[in-house]
Each structure stands twice: as structure tokens, then as C-alpha cells.
Scaffold this motif. Structure first.
Motif, PDB file in Angstrom:
ATOM      1  N   LEU A  98       0.851  -1.231   0.115  1.00 25.90           N
ATOM      2  CA  LEU A  98      -0.044   0.011   0.038  1.00 25.90           C
ATOM      3  C   LEU A  98       0.699   1.039  -0.135  1.00 25.90           C
ATOM      4  CD1 LEU A  98      -2.954  -0.962   2.516  1.00 25.90           C
ATOM      5  CD2 LEU A  98      -3.097  -0.571  -0.033  1.00 25.90           C
ATOM      6  N   GLN A 132      -0.643   4.736  -2.020  1.00 24.19           N
ATOM      7  CA  GLN A 132      -1.892   4.942  -1.313  1.00 24.19           C
ATOM      8  C   GLN A 132      -2.045   5.792  -0.208  1.00 24.19           C
ATOM      9  OE1 GLN A 132      -4.835   3.538  -2.411  1.00 24.19           O
ATOM     10  NE2 GLN A 132      -3.652   2.280  -4.047  1.00 24.19           N
ATOM     11  N   GLU A 191      -4.883   7.770   4.880  1.00 21.57           N
ATOM     12  CA  GLU A 191      -6.292   7.397   5.175  1.00 21.57           C
ATOM     13  C   GLU A 191      -6.422   6.029   4.985  1.00 21.57           C
ATOM     14  OE1 GLU A 191     -10.937   8.533   4.806  1.00 21.57           O
ATOM     15  OE2 GLU A 191      -9.373   9.709   3.600  1.00 21.57           O
ATOM     16  N   ILE A 192      -6.259   5.258   3.643  1.00 22.88           N
ATOM     17  CA  ILE A 192      -6.459   4.138   3.204  1.00 22.88           C
ATOM     18  C   ILE A 192      -5.350   3.264   4.122  1.00 22.88           C
ATOM     19  CG2 ILE A 192      -6.169   2.439   1.369  1.00 22.88           C
ATOM     20  CD1 ILE A 192      -7.001   4.615  -0.408  1.00 22.88           C
ATOM     21  N   LYS A 230      -6.536   0.297   6.658  1.00 20.92           N
ATOM     22  CA  LYS A 230      -6.403  -1.203   6.816  1.00 20.92           C
ATOM     23  C   LYS A 230      -5.502  -1.714   7.899  1.00 20.92           C
ATOM     24  CE  LYS A 230      -6.483  -3.750   3.823  1.00 20.92           C
ATOM     25  NZ  LYS A 230      -7.809  -4.873   3.872  1.00 20.92           N
TER      26      LYS A 230
END
Length: 444
Positions: free
Chosen positions: A191, A196, A199-200, A204
């Protein structure tokens, strides 16, 4: 320059061996009895009788069983002495090691995931990433890590959260957690490297910690958040204290100002001058909590501080290399216990600094010093409360020679009030950061 072993070398080695008058005697003894039994000096046991001029505690010895929780047991053992002294609880009273163990593994998992994100730009074969992935989390820890847990979660009596199969035998939950964390590391690194958003990535990570929490509940039970403390004191009087939180319990029954207790180490290596402070990169458990910090002093000063705290009626948490010169069954820690160099006709002498620098020794076990024998004001031997149950040593207590303290004790925890004014000032200085694999970063 490389050099291979030639037949003439082996012939010379064999001839040199045959010239030793006792070679056959030693060979027969070692092949039949093993090295340690053959090298044991049982006369050394006589000097290690368990009598001490200063003897602070003789509480029932706990048992960490097949787990690496010695640092937790040792710390909670120092604290349960406060409960025994102030509230007259029975000698077999214990604080919950499982409660602390649960939150330590939970926090260590989050600490690992944070470090994975922070090192995601480094290749997998970098030393730091390799260090992280070798052991994502483990049972061991440090005093400051224990303090970070207590400050965040508090403490509970063992009756509120007792032992489970997995707290007593932690290999299965460790294997499951580390597999899960390595799986999570693959996802997080991808990620980050795919660009990414924060926030993402955080969402996760939150999902991952939800899974870790579930695994820990299955292994150890739900961590108690409110409980009744019910007991009969040593005089058989009944007591009950209702609706306590873990933080309430710590404040009422232990009430130690953990900020006053500091880690003092003895690392006589060239890279760590005395009277300086040190921390270790990527060593910890609670993100945003108390950092690991060591204050390096000469070994004789560690002894002086330990004696001061014992004479004031308080035990001392300490870290050492218990694998060296120890007899578990007899409960003796003594540099005169075995003479392997005499047995093998070798010189295996190393200084304490050389043992640290060359990987021969490092801290691997935490215990509690509960007494000392002073002769003309000087220590000769020390009383040690272990956490291996009452079937070893003297009902679980060990005797440590003063020379063993000098050679294999690496850390003590002392109230700052026993430091000199100059030392107190030095201890507040900003610490030098050591590499993650430094010997002073090993976990008890």
C-alpha cells in the motif's frame, strides 16, 4: 588470508593431545557425564548458603512456565510486595501476568505495523527490515515497556484474569501472531509503495489490529475492565473491594510513581561511555508511550544503588544473562561453579565488554534481588527471587555470588532518589540512539 587444514596439522594436533597426561581421563569423564558435570566445582556450593544480612522479601515464588514473561513476572513481583506489606494479603497472592501479557502483545503488534510502514521505502534485504521481520513480536520486554503498559492499562490481581494454556505456554500464540503480522506486512508495504493515501493505510492497519485483538481474546480471554477484588488476608479476615478498574487497583493497592524508577545499565563497551543515557531504535511496545531509556554506570555503582534500595526495604528488578555459570536445580549463580577452561586445557577468558561486543553474552532474563549478605560493608552474595516456580533453588529463590553480579548483571531498576544529584542531572539528558540489534536492546 584463507588457509585450509592439512593432514600434517591434524597429526600435530593429535600428538599434542597425546602429550597431555590426563587426556584419557578427561575424555572418559566428558563423554560419559557431559561438559558441565565434568567441569563442576561442587565446593563452590558451600559458599552459596542462602543466609543474608539484608533480607527484604520471602514471598511465594511464581512460575512463568513455558513462556518468556520473566520481565513481567519480575516487575509484578516487585509490586506485589507493596500489596503484601500494605494490605496483609497472603504470601501466595499474585498480580495478573496474563492481563499485562495480553496488552503487551496487542501493543507490540501495533508497534510492529507502525515500524513496517515507516520502513516501507527500504528494500526487504535491508538490515532494519530483516530485523523487524525476523521476530515481529515476542514474549520478552523491558522495564520501561512494562511502565508504558501500566500507565495506559493499569494492573489487576491474578484472580481477575487468571492464567490460560496460551499464557503458560506461549509458543503457539507467538507463531500464529507472527505469521499474521508478516502477512499484514506484505499488504502494508505494498500500500505504501503503491502511493496509497494515509487514510487508506490507517484504515487497513485498523482492520489488522481488529484481527489481532480477536486472536488475543481467543488465546487469553477478554481483558477485564472492571472487577471485584475479594480476598482473605493472612489473618483470615474477609475483604471485598467492588467495581474497581485496573487503574483504580494500581493507584489504591500499589501506588508507585513509576516516573521515579529508572533503568541503570552496566555496559563497559567503548561505544557507551559511563554517565551517559541511551535508547534503542525500534525498541518498545506502546506507540506514544514511555520510551526505553538506559543510564550507563560502572558495575560497583549498580551494586551500591541496589544495596541502598534493599536497605530501604524495597526489592530490585534486574536483568542478567542467566545462561552463564548457573545451576538451575540448585539455584546458584556463581562464576566458580564450572571450570571448563581447566577441564579442556584452554583459555576461554573474556572481559564483560568483550562478551558483549563479540556476541558471547547479553541480557536474557529478568529476576528480582530481594536480599544481600554484607561482610564488613561489602556484598558477598545476593538473594534472588526467580519466576521458575518453587521446585528449583531454595523454594524458588536463587543465590547469586558477587562476582557473578559483576560479570553477568546488565541492568537494575532504581528509584531516582538514590542517585547522586550529579547522576540525577545526567540521567535526564537526551539519550543517544543505539541500533536495533545493539546488545542493550535485547529483551529480558
Amino acid at each position: 588470508m584463507d588457509k585450509s587444514i592439512e593432514p600434517k596439522n591434524i597429526t600435530r594436533y593429535a600428538n599434542n593431545l597425546n602429550e597431555l597426561a590426563d587426556a584419557n581421563v578427561v575424555r572418559r569423564a566428558v563423554t560419559h557425564n557431559g561438559i558441565l558435570k565434568s567441569a563442576a566445582d561442587y565446593e563452590a556450593n558451600a559458599a552459596m548458603d542462602p543466609i543474608f544480612s539484608v533480607d527484604v522479601s520471602s514471598q511465594h515464588v511464581a512460575n512463568q512456565k513455558q513462556s518468556g514473561r520473566c520481565w513481567v513476572f519480575a516487575a509484578l513481583n516487585t509490586m506485589r510486595t507493596q500489596v503484601e506489606n500494605n494490605f496483609n494479603v497472603p504470601k501466595d497472592f499474585e498480580l495478573s501476568q496474563t492481563f499485562t501479557f495480553f496488552w503487551d502483545k496487542f501493543e507490540k503488534s501495533n508497534y510492529f505495523l507502525n515500524n513496517i510502514i515507516n520502513t516501507a521505502d527500504q528494500p526487504l534485504d535491508s538490515r532494519k527490515v530483516n530485523f523487524l521481520l525476523t521476530t515481529p513480536q515476542q514474549d520478552g520486554g523491558q522495564w520501561d515497556m512494562l511502565c508504558a503498559l501500566i500507565e495506559k492499562y493499569g494492573i489487576v490481581p491474578k484472580s481477575a484474569m487468571p492464567e490460560t494454556y496460551n499464557s503458560n505456554m506461549s509458543s503457539e500464540i507467538n507463531a500464529a501472531l507472527n505469521t499474521q503480522l508478516r502477512h499484514d506486512a506484505v499488504i502494508l508495504r505494498k500500500l505504501v509503495n503503491d502511493g496509497q493515501s494515509e487514510e487508506i493505510i490507517n484504515a487497513k492497519r485498523d482492520d489488522m489490529m481488529n484481527e489481532i485483538y480477536r486472536m488475543l481474546v481467543f488465546a487469553f480471554g477478554v481483558p477485564v475492565d472492571k472487577f471485584n477484588f475479594e480476598y482473605r488476608d493472612a489473618d483470615k479476615n474477609y475483604h471485598i473491594d467492588k467495581d474497581l478498574t485496573p487503574k483504580d487497583f494500581f493507584k489504591k493497592y500499589i501506588n508507585l510513581d513509576l516516573e521515579e524508577y529508572v533503568s541503570i545499565i552496566n555496559s563497559p563497551t567503548a561505544d557507551k561511555p559511563f554517565n551517559k543515557t541511551y535508547t534503542v531504535e525500534m525498541l518498545g511496545n506502546v506507540v506514544g508511550g514511555r520510551d526505553v531509556k538506559h543510564f550507563n554506570l560502572p558495575i560497583e555503582r549498580l551494586k551500591e544503588l541496589t544495596i541502598k534500595q534493599l536497605q530501604a526495604g524495597e526489592t530490585v528488578w534486574f536483568g542478567s544473562d542467566v545462561s552463564m555459570d548457573s545451576d538451575r536445580k540448585a539455584g546458584i549463580l556463581d562464576t566458580d561453579l564450572y571450570h571448563i577452561d581447566d577441564l579442556m586445557h584452554t583459555d576461554n577468558s573474556l572481559t564483560k565488554a568483550e562478551r558483549l561486543d563479540y556476541g558471547e553474552s547479553a541480557m536474557n532474563h529478568a529476576m528480582v534481588i530481594t536480599g544481600v549478605d554484607l561482610v564488613d560493608g561489602q556484598p558477598t552474595k545476593w538473594k534472588v527471587e526467580n519466576s521458575w516456580g518453587d521446585k528449583v533453588g531454595e523454594k524458588g529463590y536463587f543465590v547469586m555470588s558477587d562476582e557473578w553480579f559483576s560479570q553477568f548483571v546488565y541492568q537494575i531498576v532504581i528509584n531516582k532518589k538514590y542517585l547522586s544529584p550529579e547522576e540525577r542531572e545526567q540521567q535526564t539528558e537526551e539519550p543517544k540512539e543505539l541500533a536495533p540489534w545493539d546488545p542493550m536492546g535485547t529483551l529480558a
